[in-house]
Design a protein around this motif. Sequence first.
Motif, PDB file in Angstrom:
ATOM      1  N   THR A   1       0.688  -1.412  -0.078  1.00 38.35           N
ATOM      2  CA  THR A   1       0.035  -0.349   0.173  1.00 38.35           C
ATOM      3  C   THR A   1       1.114   0.788   0.281  1.00 38.35           C
ATOM      4  O   THR A   1       2.204   0.690   0.313  1.00 38.35           O
ATOM      5  CB  THR A   1      -0.892   0.625   1.318  1.00 38.35           C
ATOM      6  OG1 THR A   1       0.283   0.093   2.640  1.00 38.35           O
ATOM      7  CG2 THR A   1      -2.271  -1.240   1.906  1.00 38.35           C
ATOM      8  N   PRO A   2       0.362   2.321   0.070  1.00 36.57           N
ATOM      9  CA  PRO A   2       1.364   3.467  -0.319  1.00 36.57           C
ATOM     10  C   PRO A   2       1.912   4.247   1.544  1.00 36.57           C
ATOM     11  O   PRO A   2       3.084   4.429   1.535  1.00 36.57           O
ATOM     12  CB  PRO A   2      -0.433   4.892  -0.488  1.00 36.57           C
ATOM     13  CG  PRO A   2      -0.998   3.954  -1.265  1.00 36.57           C
ATOM     14  CD  PRO A   2      -0.936   3.167  -0.398  1.00 36.57           C
ATOM     15  N   SER A   3       1.702   3.077   2.403  1.00 36.22           N
ATOM     16  CA  SER A   3       1.938   3.328   3.225  1.00 36.22           C
ATOM     17  C   SER A   3       3.063   2.213   3.757  1.00 36.22           C
ATOM     18  O   SER A   3       3.311   2.565   5.852  1.00 36.22           O
ATOM     19  CB  SER A   3       1.083   3.146   4.651  1.00 36.22           C
ATOM     20  OG  SER A   3      -0.210   2.793   4.072  1.00 36.22           O
ATOM     21  N   GLY A   4       3.147   1.645   3.057  1.00 43.33           N
ATOM     22  CA  GLY A   4       4.465   0.196   3.585  1.00 43.33           C
ATOM     23  C   GLY A   4       3.608  -0.941   2.705  1.00 43.33           C
ATOM     24  O   GLY A   4       2.103  -1.294   2.138  1.00 43.33           O
TER      25      GLY A   4
END
Length: 106
Positions: A82-85
């Motif tokens: 995901t964009p956050s990890g």
Amino acid sequence: MVKVSAEAIDFIKDLLDKNEKQGYGIRIYLAGMGCSGPQFGMAFQEGAKDGDNTQNEDGFAFYYDDETKELLDESTVDYIETPSGSGLVVNNPNIKSSCGGCSGCH
């Protein structure tokens, strides 16, 4: 029995290799309960402990106790980006959110 995606298997094998944990497996444990159901943690483990359920995969094993086994029924361990990890997640189709408005849920 927990299902494991091909992406998760590849990620775990790579993780074991990078951490020099050849011969180890992954313990899945109940880390707590949240408004979206059970929350699971994972850790390296060298061999089964007394009372462990062992599920052999391609090159490693998962270990979990009876309580965790029951909660994992029909779940899938998957690898996501995901964009956050990125990382492993446990998706359980049997758990429905019981959230009634808590502010910390995602």
